[in-house]
Design an enzyme around this catalytic site. Structure first.
Site, mmCIF file in Angstrom:
data_model
loop_
_atom_site.group_PDB
_atom_site.id
_atom_site.type_symbol
_atom_site.label_atom_id
_atom_site.label_comp_id
_atom_site.label_asym_id
_atom_site.label_seq_id
_atom_site.Cartn_x
_atom_site.Cartn_y
_atom_site.Cartn_z
ATOM 1 C CG ASP A 89 -2.039 -0.959 1.148
ATOM 2 O OD1 ASP A 89 -2.071 -1.735 0.179
ATOM 3 O OD2 ASP A 89 -2.888 -0.968 2.070
ATOM 4 C CG HIS A 140 -4.262 2.592 -1.062
ATOM 5 N ND1 HIS A 140 -5.120 1.787 -0.358
ATOM 6 C CD2 HIS A 140 -3.385 3.081 -0.142
ATOM 7 C CE1 HIS A 140 -4.782 1.775 0.917
ATOM 8 N NE2 HIS A 140 -3.738 2.570 1.080
ATOM 9 C CG HIS A 144 -3.176 7.091 2.328
ATOM 10 N ND1 HIS A 144 -3.253 7.142 3.705
ATOM 11 C CD2 HIS A 144 -2.910 5.806 2.014
ATOM 12 C CE1 HIS A 144 -3.053 5.935 4.202
ATOM 13 N NE2 HIS A 144 -2.841 5.105 3.196
ATOM 14 C CG HIS A 242 2.176 -0.116 4.453
ATOM 15 N ND1 HIS A 242 1.877 -1.055 5.416
ATOM 16 C CD2 HIS A 242 1.060 0.646 4.308
ATOM 17 C CE1 HIS A 242 0.641 -0.871 5.857
ATOM 18 N NE2 HIS A 242 0.118 0.158 5.188
#
Length: 713
Positions: A89, A140, A144, A242
């Protein structure tokens, strides 16, 4: 610079550039807003999680991490046995994403990267590399943002912008989606479930995780490896990791141990789409229109980032320069005052009582001319003549002077030819070798002429500037101009005196040696700022130009914004002409070099470059107040106003003026400052287009003379 005589009409200056300027400001604000949005400075949302509505159904919270909610049905799936879908991510990141890709390539593994749209635009080459090496992409969001805390319209925008960014960078689109701040299905609350259902309605497949490594907290390599390893031997899993958002060195190190260890146990590392075996899930080619709009979005975000960074730097530089300018002005003012004080104590030079000729060019000055002439004759200087040159007035200006029947006053009539011609006519009729030039709307104090000419005791001084005061300062516009004269003009002139680079002796009050004017060929009509042009010529001829602060002249300033605009436009345009005409002073030596590198250099920086960029800074300040940190922006703007207030108070004290007008200074930033900046923009555009200005006459009320009369005991 107060010439207002008439001249032949010329074509009007084109006005279309105002529309372009307005559009440019709107575009700049839009780009700054995009930059703020892309970097999460705005649009974060305020709604609380856990809003009203049913929570996620049990089949979701107890099911697999891949959730489909389209078609009115809810289904969830898991990865096959011995299949691990590594998901990353928050990227791409220019440091950590390449290292993770290298680790995956060394171990023959593939993964799914849930990218942030704004970062895709910043690093499109990394997104293309992800696809080129057999990995896949998921959405995503663009910034964010926690989608559970923003309106539905913004949530849709976040997904749409991210798809555009991916399409612009890779030419593809993806059906995979992961909400920021999500984890495993059993952690879905009502707000999170609403986000999943909304994305499903738009055709997205939501991918959560079986195992959340929490690597963002940097728990250690061992902890990350343990959290990423399937809990049941041989089970499949979607693992959350991540590749951006901070130091990911532990994640990279954990992959170096996890990949070979699980591969040795028979696990395969594949993308989510490959694990599902759904032919509709992998990336599909994006429509051409989406690719074009995505490319445009990337360009716009790039430009916005550059502009925001440049304006931030410029604002910092401007503040530093403003503080340095103030420090230099204060230091030069103290030096100037010490010189005057020392000269007064030593009394090293004999007083100058040389006869003086005062030249008054006048065009339709009936409202003020009588007060002007009377004030000139009411002088402590013993030998004086006044030459009034009527430049084709149509309001009886010359008749008024003649009717006064005052001794020592000469009236010369000529056809209208402009202020420079009127001054040269006065020069030819004047009898004395010291010449004082005065505008027809200006009145002198009784000691002004005597004080003004005293520096001529120094044979190196060729011209002298006096202190111009605004007489009509009762209204808000008059107060603003009064502050401008006291702060800007007179503080600057003290500085120019010390630096020996005076660029302007104002037309309202200036003294010259006759031999100096003869040396430079008289007053030129090549520019609209004849006083600046003349002063620069005097400096380039090797003469010093000084400032006498207690030689005061009271002038009538424009009483309306329209008059002010026309006056300052002509001043600014004329100053640009004069700077260009005398540009060789930049490379000359001696007194001319001081004028060029100090005086003209100062004018270019503080009266041209900074004002030209100031509108953009104002937009940046507005953006900061509305979209950024209003406290920080307010402190910066408040600091600038406080600095200006301190400067104004110091300047008023130097001129022995009341502090009363200071209350108008903060309001000056709302209208007056922007007007002066637009004057510079208009002048530069006029110069670039090659248009010419004509003289403008200002309506007179006679308030300058009345103001001086009221101040006399």
């Amino acid at each position: 610079m107060t010439a207002r005589h008439a001249a032949p009409r010329t074509p009007p200056t084109p006005r279309a550039h105002w529309v372009l300027l307005l559009l440019g400001m709107v575009l700049l604000l839009a780009l700054l807003t995009l930059d703020g949005y892309a970097h999460h400075a705005i649009g974060t949302g305020t709604a609380a999680r856990g809003a009203a509505g049913g929570g996620a159904p049990e089949q979701v919270t107890g099911g697999g991490p891949v959730i489909r909610t389209d078609g009115g049905a809810t289904r969830s799936r898991r990865m096959p046995a011995r299949t691990v879908a590594l998901t990353f991510d928050d990227g791409p990141d220019p440091v950590w994403t390449p290292l993770i890709l290298d680790a995956l390539r060394r171990n023959g593994a593939h993964a799914t990267f849930f990218v942030v749209g704004a970062r895709v635009n910043e690093h499109p080459e990394l997104v293309r590399r992800i696809l080129a090496e057999g990995h896949e992409l998921g959405v995503h969001t663009y910034t964010h943002v926690d989608l559970a805390t923003v309106p539905a319209a913004q949530a849709d925008l976040e997904l749409s912008l991210t798809q555009s960014a991916i399409a612009g960078a890779t030419g593809t689109r993806t059906a995979l989606f992961r909400p920021p701040y999500s984890s495993q299905p059993d952690a879905l609350d009502a707000a999170g479930w609403r986000v999943v259902r909304g994305a499903g309605a738009d055709g997205y497949l939501t991918v959560l995780a079986d195992q959340d490594t929490r690597d963002w907290s940097r728990p250690g390599v061992d902890a990350i490896v343990t959290a990423a390893t399937p809990r049941s031997p041989g089970a499949g899993a979607v693992v959350l990791l991540h590749d951006a958002g901070g130091d990911r060195s532990q994640t990279v190190a954990a992959l170096g141990r996890l990949l070979p260890a699980l591969t040795g146990q028979g696990y395969r590392f594949i993308t989510v789409s490959a694990g599902l075996g759904d032919p509709a899930t992998p990336a599909q080619p994006a429509p051409e229109a989406a690719q074009v709009s995505g490319g445009a979005l990337r360009v716009a975000q790039t430009i916005a980032g550059v502009l925001a960074g440049a304006l931030s730097v410029f604002l910092t530089v401007a503040m530093v320069l403003s503080v340095l300018r103030l420090l230099v002005q204060v230091w030069c003012t103290r030096v100037h005052r010490r010189r005057i004080s020392r000269a007064g104590r030593e009394g090293s030079r004999e007083p100058v009582w040389t006869p003086v000729s005062v030249i008054v060019p006048a065009y339709n000055e009936s409202a003020n001319i009588a007060a002007t002439v009377r004030s000139l004759l009411d002088t402590t200087h013993p030998a004086l003549e006044v030459v009034v040159v009527d430049d084709g007035s149509s309001d009886g200006t010359a008749d008024i002077v003649e009717a006064l029947n005052l001794p020592g006053v000469i009236v010369v009539r000529q056809n209208n030819a402009g202020k420079p011609a009127a001054l040269n006519t006065g020069l030819r009729h004047a009898r004395h070798d010291i010449l004082v030039m005065v505008d027809g709307d200006t009145v002198f104090e009784s000691s002004t002429i005597t004080r003004l000419i005293q520096p001529f005791a120094d044979p190196g001084v060729g011209a002298i500037s006096g202190n111009t005061k605004v007489g009509n300062r009762r209204g808000i516009l008059g107060r603003w101009q009064h502050l401008e004269y006291v702060i800007g003009f007179n503080l600057d002139r003290r500085m120019f005196d010390v630096a020996e680079c005076m660029p302007t002796v104002p037309g309202a009050i200036g003294a010259f040696r006759r031999e100096v004017l003869t040396d430079v060929g008289g007053v030129s009509d090549a520019t609209l700022a004849e006083d600046t042009d003349l002063t620069m010529a005097v400096c380039r001829a090797g003469w010093r130009v000084v400032y006498v602060e207690d030689a005061r002249a009271w002038t009538e300033a424009p009483a309306t914004l329209g008059q002010l605009w026309r006056q300052r436009h002509r001043w600014c345009y004329g100053t640009l002409q004069a700077m260009w005409k005398h540009r060789r002073a930049l490379v000359e030596r001696g007194q001319a070099g001081k004028l060029g590198r100090r005086g003209i250099g100062y004018l270019v920086l503080f009266q041209l470059v900074l004002p030209l960029l100031a509108p953009a800074v104002d937009v940046y300040g507005l953006y900061g107040l509305v979209f950024g940190d209003p406290v920080q922006t307010g402190l910066v703007l408040g600091g600038l106003v406080a600095l200006q207030l301190g400067t104004a108070a110091y300047a008023l004290r130097l001129d022995r003026e009341s502090f009363g007008p200071l209350w108008a200074l903060p309001l000056q930033q709302v209208v007056y400052r922007q007007l002066m900046y637009l004057v510079v923009v208009q002048s530069v555009v006029t110069a670039v287009l090659g248009a010419r200005l004509r003289w403008h006459r200002m309506h007179r009320t006679g308030e300058a003379g009345a103001a001086l009369t009221a101040r006399r005991p």
